[in-house]
Design an enzyme around this catalytic site. Structure first.
Site, PDB file in Angstrom:
ATOM      1  N   HIS A 241     -48.860  25.305   7.909  1.00  0.00           N
ATOM      2  CA  HIS A 241     -49.625  26.403   7.318  1.00  0.00           C
ATOM      3  C   HIS A 241     -49.001  26.856   6.005  1.00  0.00           C
ATOM      4  CE1 HIS A 241     -51.651  27.418  11.413  1.00  0.00           C
ATOM      5  NE2 HIS A 241     -52.186  26.383  10.815  1.00  0.00           N
ATOM      6  N   ASP A 258     -55.968  21.671   2.538  1.00  0.00           N
ATOM      7  CA  ASP A 258     -56.766  22.123   3.686  1.00  0.00           C
ATOM      8  C   ASP A 258     -57.502  23.372   3.217  1.00  0.00           C
ATOM      9  OD1 ASP A 258     -57.811  23.057   6.075  1.00  0.00           O
ATOM     10  OD2 ASP A 258     -55.971  22.746   7.225  1.00  0.00           O
ATOM     11  N   HIS A 348     -49.823  19.127  16.316  1.00  0.00           N
ATOM     12  CA  HIS A 348     -50.932  20.062  16.557  1.00  0.00           C
ATOM     13  C   HIS A 348     -52.044  19.345  17.326  1.00  0.00           C
ATOM     14  CE1 HIS A 348     -53.157  18.094  13.289  1.00  0.00           C
ATOM     15  NE2 HIS A 348     -52.096  18.238  12.534  1.00  0.00           N
ATOM     16  N   HIS A 359     -61.159  29.095  13.708  1.00  0.00           N
ATOM     17  CA  HIS A 359     -60.816  28.676  15.074  1.00  0.00           C
ATOM     18  C   HIS A 359     -61.784  29.430  15.962  1.00  0.00           C
ATOM     19  CE1 HIS A 359     -56.464  27.733  13.619  1.00  0.00           C
ATOM     20  NE2 HIS A 359     -57.338  26.827  13.246  1.00  0.00           N
ATOM     21  N   TYR A 386     -46.760  13.939  10.106  1.00  0.00           N
ATOM     22  CA  TYR A 386     -45.901  14.660   9.169  1.00  0.00           C
ATOM     23  C   TYR A 386     -44.467  14.218   9.425  1.00  0.00           C
ATOM     24  CZ  TYR A 386     -50.178  17.292   9.858  1.00  0.00           C
ATOM     25  OH  TYR A 386     -51.500  17.622  10.023  1.00  0.00           O
TER      26      TYR A 386
HETATM   27  N1  GLY Z   1     -57.285  25.258   8.509  1.00  0.00           N
HETATM   28  C1  GLY Z   1     -56.778  25.542   9.786  1.00  0.00           C
HETATM   29  C2  GLY Z   1     -56.972  24.420  10.682  1.00  0.00           C
HETATM   30  O1  GLY Z   1     -57.160  23.307  10.242  1.00  0.00           O
HETATM   31  O2  GLY Z   1     -57.028  24.566  11.864  1.00  0.00           O
HETATM   32 MN    MN Z   2     -57.966  22.913   8.342  1.00  0.00          MN
HETATM   33 MN    MN Z   3     -58.918  22.930  11.513  1.00  0.00          MN
END
Ligand code: GLY
Ligand code: MN
Ligand code: MN
Length: 435
Positions: A241, A258, A348, A359, A386
């Site tokens: 983030h 992103d 993730h 989200h 990553y």
């Molecule tokens: N931009 C936040 C995510 O990809 O979840």
């Molecule tokens: Mn994203």
């Molecule tokens: Mn996302």
């Protein structure tokens, strides 16, 4: 745009699911201080927006089915000449009901009194505890006052029930009107990513790519991003983030962006990773293609009846195999999967629901079982790898971060790619950047 009829239908659908003699109370968002006496740009609460389309703060929606009769009320700020000169227009109490297609509208200042009235005779109160302290005090105060009314002359609700599961379930399945908006949010976001790719040259700054993205959003009617834009070059791509966006873009690095627009309240959520100088190095290309293959495997499994868990497991297998092939993991595939060793490099989830919230709401499990995909759901598909700058691997792999994120709508036969038209393969990206 969502029609007044659709908002009405949503409210009625919610109330139809409540037991008789229920009251549902839903507050709007309130303004939030940014510094001293200035506020953040107001963003409506997604639930409140979903059921009203109303974009002002300090409002409250009340729905009920007392005695078998459907009732809807909106409480909002009154017009105020002085406040409107300084802070902006208000719909006002008089016009709110008609504008929102709600039966009756009242001054928000009358809410404490009105709660006593509307809650009297109810059995269940549908209200989220813990979200809005001020309203919560007011609502619970009204409940207490009814309980303590002389000679039991009033009937207070016996239970307070969390309405979010019902609301979330509705929001999870997008209507045709919502999908029209979400396609547009995706389209604007695709254009913005292309703009950033076009602008990208060695020596530019991360925040300049961010500026290009936000410029395109605004020029196409999406004034705000759906979440803080991430532009991370080189090692910064390994910070999931990262939003400082303060570094210079160096030749030879990858840059991960992103970014997604918020359009009419709905989010897009796209990630692309591309070489600052226009051409991938060997290692960058290897990792990129691994993530791309993983994403394709996931996309191929997006169809009704399948689950996000199944897609995630397929991706973990592909990524684990690739990491072993490149020497980033050692041992055999099954052992590495059992030990979840991929988490060092892919930490993730594969994706999430997408809608009014980036989200978005909606359970991922139903009765303890993985939730099957159903047409009308919208989600992201976003595998990544990553390799931290200090990772215990060959130096040539270090500091490479790759994520590829697209948005899909579940259809009867599979999926519709909402984020189409954005370069995705190595060839597509290199060709696009050479123009
Ligand atoms: N931009 C936040 C995510 O990809 O979840
Ligand atoms: Mn994203
Ligand atoms: Mn996302």
């Amino acid at each position: 745009m969502i029609s007044i009829r659709e908002y009405q239908a949503r409210r009625q659908k919610l109330v139809a699911q409540l037991p008789d003699n229920s009251v549902f109370v839903l507050p709007s968002a309130t303004e939030v201080t940014r510094s001293n006496d200035t506020e953040f740009l107001f963003r409506q609460n997604s639930y409140f927006y979903y059921f009203t389309g109303f974009t002002e703060p300090d409002a409250c929606l009340i729905l009920s089915n007392l005695g078998g009769e459907y009732q809807d009320l909106i409480f909002c700020r009154p017009t105020d000449k002085q406040a409107e000169i300084w802070q902006g227009r208000r719909v006002g109490v008089g016009a709110a009901a008609e504008k929102l297609g709600i039966a009756e509208s009242y001054d928000i200042a009358d809410l404490p009194e009105a709660l006593l009235d509307v809650l009297d005779g109810s059995e269940q109160l549908y209200f989220s505890l813990g979200d809005d302290a001020e309203l919560e005090n007011m609502v619970l105060g009204a409940v207490e006052a009814l309980r303590k009314a002389p000679k039991q002359s009033k009937q207070a609700p016996m239970s307070v029930v969390e309405p979010k599961p019902l609301m979330d379930e509705m929001r999870l399945f997008k209507s045709p009107a919502e999908l029209t908006i979400m396609r547009q949010a995706a389209k604007i976001s695709v254009a913005a990513h292309k703009r950033a790719m076009r602008f990208c040259v060695p020596g530019a700054m991360e925040y300049q790519l961010e500026a290009e993205i936000h410029h395109e959003f605004a020029m196409q009617g999406a004034r705000q991003p759906a979440y803080n834009t991430i532009v991370g070059a080189g090692d910064n791509a390994c910070i999931l983030h990262y939003t400082e966006n303060a570094d210079v873009l160096e030749e030879g690095e990858l840059v991960l962006i992103d970014a997604g627009a918020e359009f009419c309240g709905y989010a897009a959520d796209i990630t692309r990773t591309f070489p600052v100088g226009g051409r991938f190095s060997y290692e960058q290309e290897q990792l990129y293609n691994l993530v791309l293959n993983a994403q394709q495997v996931a996309l191929d499994s997006i169809k009704p009846g399948n689950t996000l868990k199944a897609a995630s497991d397929a991706v973990i297998e592909v990524i684990t195999q690739g990491l072993i092939r490149f020497g980033l993991l050692t041992g055999d595939v099954a052992e590495n999967i059992a030990a979840m060793n991929h988490r060092q490099f892919y930490m993730h989830g594969l994706g999430h629901w997408l809608g009014l919230d980036v989200h978005d709401v909606g359970n991922y499990k139903v009765n303890g079982a993985e939730r099957a995909f159903v047409p009308g759901m919208v989600l992201t598909v976003e595998p990544g790898i990553y390799v931290a700058p200090d990772a215990n691997v060959e130096a040539r792999w270090r500091g490479i971060g790759v994520r590829i994120e697209d948005n899909v709508l579940l259809t009867e036969t599979g999926y519709e790619l909402l984020t189409y038209g954005l370069p995705r393969t190595v060839d597509e990206i290199e060709q696009f950047m050479s123009r």
